[in-house]
Design a protein around this motif. Structure first.
Motif, PDB file in Angstrom:
ATOM      1  N   ARG A  78       0.828  -1.212   0.000  1.00  0.00           N
ATOM      2  CA  ARG A  78       0.000   0.000   0.000  1.00  0.00           C
ATOM      3  C   ARG A  78       0.857   1.255   0.000  1.00  0.00           C
ATOM      4  N   GLU A  79       1.952   1.215   0.744  1.00  0.00           N
ATOM      5  CA  GLU A  79       2.865   2.360   0.806  1.00  0.00           C
ATOM      6  C   GLU A  79       3.541   2.598  -0.546  1.00  0.00           C
ATOM      7  N   LEU A  80       3.998   1.538  -1.189  1.00  0.00           N
ATOM      8  CA  LEU A  80       4.642   1.672  -2.500  1.00  0.00           C
ATOM      9  C   LEU A  80       3.657   2.164  -3.554  1.00  0.00           C
ATOM     10  N   GLU A  81       2.404   1.721  -3.444  1.00  0.00           N
ATOM     11  CA  GLU A  81       1.387   2.191  -4.400  1.00  0.00           C
ATOM     12  C   GLU A  81       1.093   3.679  -4.178  1.00  0.00           C
ATOM     13  N   ALA A  82       1.051   4.117  -2.934  1.00  0.00           N
ATOM     14  CA  ALA A  82       0.804   5.534  -2.643  1.00  0.00           C
ATOM     15  C   ALA A  82       1.924   6.410  -3.186  1.00  0.00           C
ATOM     16  N   ARG A  83       3.150   5.909  -3.150  1.00  0.00           N
ATOM     17  CA  ARG A  83       4.289   6.655  -3.702  1.00  0.00           C
ATOM     18  C   ARG A  83       4.299   6.661  -5.223  1.00  0.00           C
ATOM     19  N   GLY A  84       3.620   5.709  -5.836  1.00  0.00           N
ATOM     20  CA  GLY A  84       3.625   5.605  -7.288  1.00  0.00           C
ATOM     21  C   GLY A  84       4.701   4.686  -7.816  1.00  0.00           C
ATOM     22  N   SER A  85       5.343   3.922  -6.946  1.00  0.00           N
ATOM     23  CA  SER A  85       6.400   3.001  -7.381  1.00  0.00           C
ATOM     24  C   SER A  85       5.843   1.770  -8.064  1.00  0.00           C
ATOM     25  N   ILE A  86       4.643   1.339  -7.646  1.00  0.00           N
ATOM     26  CA  ILE A  86       4.007   0.172  -8.248  1.00  0.00           C
ATOM     27  C   ILE A  86       2.566   0.521  -8.592  1.00  0.00           C
ATOM     28  N   ARG A  87       1.934  -0.329  -9.421  1.00  0.00           N
ATOM     29  CA  ARG A  87       0.576  -0.063  -9.896  1.00  0.00           C
ATOM     30  C   ARG A  87      -0.305  -1.273  -9.620  1.00  0.00           C
ATOM     31  N   LEU A  88      -1.514  -1.032  -9.112  1.00  0.00           N
ATOM     32  CA  LEU A  88      -2.462  -2.102  -8.822  1.00  0.00           C
ATOM     33  C   LEU A  88      -3.046  -2.640 -10.124  1.00  0.00           C
ATOM     34  N   VAL A  89      -2.993  -3.958 -10.291  1.00  0.00           N
ATOM     35  CA  VAL A  89      -3.548  -4.605 -11.478  1.00  0.00           C
ATOM     36  C   VAL A  89      -4.909  -5.183 -11.152  1.00  0.00           C
ATOM     37  N   SER A  90      -4.998  -5.917 -10.052  1.00  0.00           N
ATOM     38  CA  SER A  90      -6.249  -6.579  -9.702  1.00  0.00           C
ATOM     39  C   SER A  90      -6.396  -6.643  -8.194  1.00  0.00           C
ATOM     40  N   LEU A  91      -7.629  -6.420  -7.743  1.00  0.00           N
ATOM     41  CA  LEU A  91      -7.962  -6.544  -6.332  1.00  0.00           C
ATOM     42  C   LEU A  91      -9.148  -7.489  -6.258  1.00  0.00           C
ATOM     43  N   HIS A  92      -8.887  -8.721  -5.840  1.00  0.00           N
ATOM     44  CA  HIS A  92      -9.954  -9.714  -5.758  1.00  0.00           C
ATOM     45  C   HIS A  92      -9.925 -10.329  -4.367  1.00  0.00           C
ATOM     46  N   ASN A  93     -10.984 -10.073  -3.608  1.00  0.00           N
ATOM     47  CA  ASN A  93     -11.111 -10.564  -2.250  1.00  0.00           C
ATOM     48  C   ASN A  93      -9.877 -10.148  -1.441  1.00  0.00           C
ATOM     49  N   SER A  94      -9.012 -11.074  -1.087  1.00  0.00           N
ATOM     50  CA  SER A  94      -7.842 -10.697  -0.305  1.00  0.00           C
ATOM     51  C   SER A  94      -6.552 -10.841  -1.101  1.00  0.00           C
ATOM     52  N   GLN A  95      -6.653 -11.150  -2.389  1.00  0.00           N
ATOM     53  CA  GLN A  95      -5.457 -11.312  -3.217  1.00  0.00           C
ATOM     54  C   GLN A  95      -5.200 -10.033  -3.993  1.00  0.00           C
ATOM     55  N   LEU A  96      -4.118  -9.364  -3.656  1.00  0.00           N
ATOM     56  CA  LEU A  96      -3.728  -8.123  -4.312  1.00  0.00           C
ATOM     57  C   LEU A  96      -2.663  -8.442  -5.349  1.00  0.00           C
ATOM     58  N   ILE A  97      -2.818  -7.931  -6.555  1.00  0.00           N
ATOM     59  CA  ILE A  97      -1.830  -8.148  -7.605  1.00  0.00           C
ATOM     60  C   ILE A  97      -1.371  -6.786  -8.108  1.00  0.00           C
ATOM     61  N   TYR A  98      -0.080  -6.561  -8.023  1.00  0.00           N
ATOM     62  CA  TYR A  98       0.530  -5.313  -8.467  1.00  0.00           C
ATOM     63  C   TYR A  98       1.544  -5.621  -9.552  1.00  0.00           C
ATOM     64  N   THR A  99       1.940  -4.566 -10.267  1.00  0.00           N
ATOM     65  CA  THR A  99       3.034  -4.679 -11.219  1.00  0.00           C
ATOM     66  C   THR A  99       3.868  -3.416 -11.108  1.00  0.00           C
ATOM     67  N   ARG A 100       5.005  -3.416 -11.774  1.00  0.00           N
ATOM     68  CA  ARG A 100       5.864  -2.231 -11.711  1.00  0.00           C
ATOM     69  C   ARG A 100       5.195  -1.065 -12.423  1.00  0.00           C
ATOM     70  N   ALA A 101       5.451   0.127 -11.959  1.00  0.00           N
ATOM     71  CA  ALA A 101       4.861   1.311 -12.549  1.00  0.00           C
ATOM     72  C   ALA A 101       5.629   1.664 -13.816  1.00  0.00           C
TER      73      ALA A 101
END
Length: 109
Positions: A78-101
């Motif tokens: 969550r902290e890295l996403e707030a900084r813009g270092s990574i990007r959220l791809v999918s949010l399904h139930n409790s499985q978070l999937i991110y990729t590089r920004a």
């Protein structure tokens, strides 16, 4: 007529090729993961430097590679996403999937 007692029948069965009472296996014991619950300087530096370069970033990946617990991995993502270092791809139930920004794609007309 021959009368058999408990002792003679038990002795007869045991000598008749029986290998004794079955031994139950103890089962496989999995090693306990000794993951850290707070960031130390090395882990924090590795998080900030290497994680934004991963192609697939999930809490499970961070747990495996950085040896941190899952709640700490979710907070770090969550902290890295707030900084813009990574990007959220999918949010399904409790499985978070991110990729590089990556740089935003602009459409030219």
């Amino acid at each position: 007529m021959v009368r058999l007692t408990m002792d003679t029948t038990a002795a007869g069965k045991s000598s008749a090729g029986s290998k004794g009472k079955k031994k139950w296996s103890k089962g496989k014991v999995q090693d306990k993961a000794n993951n850290s619950v707070i960031f130390n300087a090395d882990t924090l530096a590795k998080l900030e430097k290497e994680v934004p370069t991963y192609k697939l970033i999930t809490p499970s990946v961070l747990v495996d590679r950085l040896r941190i617990n899952a709640s700490l991995a979710r907070r770090a993502l969550r902290e890295l996403e707030a900084r813009g270092s990574i990007r959220l791809v999918s949010l399904h139930n409790s499985q978070l999937i991110y990729t590089r920004a990556t740089a935003p794609v602009t459409a030219e007309a």
